[in-house]
Scaffold this active site. Structure first.
Site, PDB file in Angstrom:
ATOM      1  N   CYS A   1      55.788  37.540  35.407  1.00 13.76           N
ATOM      2  CA  CYS A   1      56.068  38.008  34.044  1.00 13.76           C
ATOM      3  C   CYS A   1      57.334  38.858  33.944  1.00 13.76           C
ATOM      4  O   CYS A   1      57.817  39.113  32.844  1.00 13.76           O
ATOM      5  CB  CYS A   1      54.878  38.788  33.499  1.00 13.76           C
ATOM      6  SG  CYS A   1      53.458  37.718  33.231  1.00 13.76           S
TER       7      CYS A   1
ATOM      8  N   HIS B   1      57.443  43.146  27.428  1.00 14.47           N
ATOM      9  CA  HIS B   1      56.688  41.952  27.799  1.00 14.47           C
ATOM     10  C   HIS B   1      55.355  41.998  27.053  1.00 14.47           C
ATOM     11  O   HIS B   1      54.751  43.060  26.903  1.00 14.47           O
ATOM     12  CB  HIS B   1      56.465  41.946  29.312  1.00 14.47           C
ATOM     13  CG  HIS B   1      55.525  40.891  29.771  1.00 14.47           C
ATOM     14  ND1 HIS B   1      55.702  39.565  29.465  1.00 14.47           N
ATOM     15  CD2 HIS B   1      54.383  40.962  30.509  1.00 14.47           C
ATOM     16  CE1 HIS B   1      54.714  38.860  29.996  1.00 14.47           C
ATOM     17  NE2 HIS B   1      53.895  39.679  30.630  1.00 14.47           N
TER      18      HIS B   1
ATOM     19  N   ASN C   1      50.497  35.680  25.831  1.00 16.47           N
ATOM     20  CA  ASN C   1      51.439  35.974  26.901  1.00 16.47           C
ATOM     21  C   ASN C   1      52.109  34.663  27.338  1.00 16.47           C
ATOM     22  O   ASN C   1      51.470  33.824  27.969  1.00 16.47           O
ATOM     23  CB  ASN C   1      50.681  36.616  28.068  1.00 16.47           C
ATOM     24  CG  ASN C   1      51.584  36.990  29.228  1.00 16.47           C
ATOM     25  OD1 ASN C   1      52.761  36.625  29.261  1.00 16.47           O
ATOM     26  ND2 ASN C   1      51.035  37.698  30.201  1.00 16.47           N
TER      27      ASN C   1
HETATM   28  O1  UT7 Z   1      51.446  39.636  32.258  1.00 10.68           O
HETATM   29  C1  UT7 Z   1      50.960  39.760  33.542  1.00 10.68           C
HETATM   30  C2  UT7 Z   1      50.234  41.013  33.752  1.00 10.68           C
HETATM   31  N1  UT7 Z   1      48.923  40.903  33.185  1.00 10.68           N
HETATM   32  C3  UT7 Z   1      48.432  41.904  32.475  1.00 10.68           C
HETATM   33  O2  UT7 Z   1      49.099  42.863  32.249  1.00 10.68           O
HETATM   34  C4  UT7 Z   1      46.986  41.781  32.022  1.00 10.68           C
HETATM   35  C5  UT7 Z   1      46.233  43.021  32.432  1.00 10.68           C
HETATM   36  N2  UT7 Z   1      44.806  43.006  32.110  1.00 10.68           N
HETATM   37  C6  UT7 Z   1      44.323  42.979  30.853  1.00 10.68           C
HETATM   38  O3  UT7 Z   1      45.080  42.872  29.911  1.00 10.68           O
HETATM   39  C7  UT7 Z   1      42.841  43.186  30.639  1.00 10.68           C
HETATM   40  O4  UT7 Z   1      42.238  43.466  31.878  1.00 10.68           O
HETATM   41  C8  UT7 Z   1      42.124  41.986  29.984  1.00 10.68           C
HETATM   42  C9  UT7 Z   1      42.553  41.864  28.532  1.00 10.68           C
HETATM   43  C10 UT7 Z   1      42.440  40.705  30.735  1.00 10.68           C
HETATM   44  C11 UT7 Z   1      40.612  42.201  30.010  1.00 10.68           C
HETATM   45  O5  UT7 Z   1      40.271  43.419  29.370  1.00 10.68           O
HETATM   46  P1  UT7 Z   1      39.326  44.483  30.100  1.00 10.68           P
HETATM   47  O6  UT7 Z   1      39.141  45.577  29.149  1.00 10.68           O
HETATM   48  O7  UT7 Z   1      39.937  44.811  31.427  1.00 10.68           O
HETATM   49  O8  UT7 Z   1      37.975  43.673  30.249  1.00 10.68           O
HETATM   50  P2  UT7 Z   1      37.152  43.360  31.580  1.00 10.68           P
HETATM   51  O9  UT7 Z   1      37.799  42.242  32.321  1.00 10.68           O
HETATM   52  O10 UT7 Z   1      36.873  44.604  32.333  1.00 10.68           O
HETATM   53  O11 UT7 Z   1      35.812  42.850  30.959  1.00 10.68           O
HETATM   54  C12 UT7 Z   1      34.920  43.725  30.245  1.00 10.68           C
HETATM   55  C13 UT7 Z   1      33.671  42.965  29.860  1.00 10.68           C
HETATM   56  C14 UT7 Z   1      32.981  42.307  31.043  1.00 10.68           C
HETATM   57  O12 UT7 Z   1      31.586  42.372  30.812  1.00 10.68           O
HETATM   58  P3  UT7 Z   1      30.672  43.486  31.552  1.00 10.68           P
HETATM   59  O13 UT7 Z   1      30.887  43.268  33.015  1.00 10.68           O
HETATM   60  O14 UT7 Z   1      31.204  44.806  31.064  1.00 10.68           O
HETATM   61  O15 UT7 Z   1      29.310  43.153  31.070  1.00 10.68           O
HETATM   62  C15 UT7 Z   1      33.448  40.884  30.989  1.00 10.68           C
HETATM   63  O16 UT7 Z   1      32.512  39.987  31.550  1.00 10.68           O
HETATM   64  O17 UT7 Z   1      33.998  41.910  28.961  1.00 10.68           O
HETATM   65  C16 UT7 Z   1      33.537  40.654  29.509  1.00 10.68           C
HETATM   66  N3  UT7 Z   1      34.514  39.626  29.178  1.00 10.68           N
HETATM   67  C17 UT7 Z   1      34.527  38.966  28.001  1.00 10.68           C
HETATM   68  N4  UT7 Z   1      33.722  39.036  26.927  1.00 10.68           N
HETATM   69  C18 UT7 Z   1      34.006  38.234  25.871  1.00 10.68           C
HETATM   70  C19 UT7 Z   1      35.557  39.191  29.926  1.00 10.68           C
HETATM   71  N5  UT7 Z   1      36.227  38.242  29.256  1.00 10.68           N
HETATM   72  C20 UT7 Z   1      35.613  38.082  28.065  1.00 10.68           C
HETATM   73  C21 UT7 Z   1      35.848  37.267  26.938  1.00 10.68           C
HETATM   74  N6  UT7 Z   1      35.041  37.388  25.877  1.00 10.68           N
HETATM   75  N7  UT7 Z   1      36.907  36.401  26.880  1.00 10.68           N
END
Ligand code: UT7
Length: 337
Positions: free
Chosen positions: A121, A261, A291
């Protein structure tokens, strides 16, 4: 890598164009593939919709071709005028030859040298840095930097934690010697290979060549440990933007635009906060495109081009796989007719 530049020739962005496929995929559309909601995706990432390239016969080069063709048309330039094409991509058409070579052939840039640059990225910032060095040194005069990614080629539609994040798109800029006092002023690039464990595409390279096993294990798709990447990105991108402002004595009032970005609206907001800038000075289109990896920054420049004035201070900032991250301070060099 740091470089506080005082070259005799200054490099400047002298044109920009971008292209995104017309097909819109909303968060609601994604519920056909993954267990999710529009509200969850928007709250966590700021994304409402993204573009998908629907034609399976098209690849990242075709996205890049559209962006470069538009750039040449705007500049009234022939493809034969281009000296160098740097294609920044995480989704090359093939492992080799370089996607830059494919773009050159498709547009007829027969005088151009071309190669790809891989920095996930942050690729566009790395590519812009390379173009700047070549122009300053006099090695090349007209350099096209393309950021192009067909992210749908590596999105795992069975992984709800990543499938919603990415979209397809490309942007291209022309970098030439500046003809006024404005141009690319400072570059700050960083990388840390220990971050490679958290964002990668495992299969398809020399470590894990394609096999039944790699296909069965879905190793040819992007894998991300979102929480870990988020933690590094939210500080990394904010740190470099703040550092490049500080070391050039740029105060928030001096900055016209932050061009971040577009990975997550919360990371953009953290970077804006650290830089002390109001929302009105930040380019944000993640809600419409998600993204697009190497495409995000040039797509922003293209969408905001008509609002940019000569001398405007722009702070570009990115964070991505590798880990790689960085920031560039440039002064916009032209007004759009
Ligand atoms: O450009 C390259 C660099 N990349 C980035 O900068 C991305 C960095 N990461 C992020 O932007 C975030 O981590 C995400 C947007 C990808 C995810 O957000 P998060 O707040 O970190 O969520 P998480 O992965 O910790 O998931 C939280 C909860 C989980 O459930 P439990 O374990 O709390 O019960 C996931 O299973 O949300 C659940 N979950 C979803 N729920 C509904 C994960 N994906 C989804 C989904 N819809 N699509």
């Amino acid at each position: 890598m740091t470089s506080n530049l005082s070259p005799t020739v200054m490099a400047a962005i002298t044109g920009v164009h971008a292209w995104v496929p017309p097909h819109v995929v909303t968060n609601q559309d994604l519920t056909r593939y993954i267990d999710t909601t529009d509200e969850w995706i928007y709250t966590r990432s700021g994304i409402r919709e993204r573009r998908w390239l629907q034609d399976d016969s098209l690849a990242s080069s075709d996205l890049g071709v559209e962006a470069v063709k538009g750039l040449l048309a705007k500049k009234g330039m022939s493809p034969l005028d281009i000296d160098l094409i740097i294609c920044c991509t995480a989704t090359p058409d093939m492992l080799f030859p370089a996607t830059a070579n494919i773009i050159s052939d498709k547009i007829g840039a027969h005088n151009a040298v071309g190669y790809d640059l891989s920095a996930a990225c942050s690729g566009f910032l790395y590519g812009l840095s390379t173009a700047t060095a070549f122009v300053e040194s006099g090695r090349f005069r007209r350099v096209v930097v393309v950021g192009a990614d067909k992210m749908t080629s590596i999105i795992n539609l069975e992984d709800r934690a990543t499938a919603f994040l990415f979209g397809d798109g490309a942007g291209a800029v022309l970098v030439e010697p500046s003809v006024n006092e404005f141009g690319i002023r400072d570059i700050l690039l960083k990388s840390d290979g220990s971050g490679r464990h958290y964002l990668y595409q495992k299969g398809g390279g020399s470590l894990r060549p394609a096999s039944h096993e790699t296909v069965d294990n879905r190793e040819h798709f992007l894998h991300q440990e979102g929480k870990t990447v988020f933690k590094f990105a939210v500080t990394g991108m904010a740190d470099v933007a703040a550092e490049i402002m500080e070391r050039n004595q740029l105060k928030p009032d001096d900055v016209a635009w932050l061009v971040p970005h577009q990975a997550n609206k919360r990371i953009i907001d953290a970077t804006r906060d650290r830089a002390g800038l109001p929302e009105s000075k930040v380019m944000v289109n993640i809600d419409r495109y998600g993204n697009t990896t190497n495409g995000t920054i040039p797509i922003c420049l293209w969408e905001w081009e008509s609002q940019l004035k000569p001398g405007d201070n722009l702070i570009l900032a990115a964070f991505g796989g590798g880990f790689t991250w960085g920031s560039i301070w440039l002064q916009w060099a032209y007004s759009t007719p």
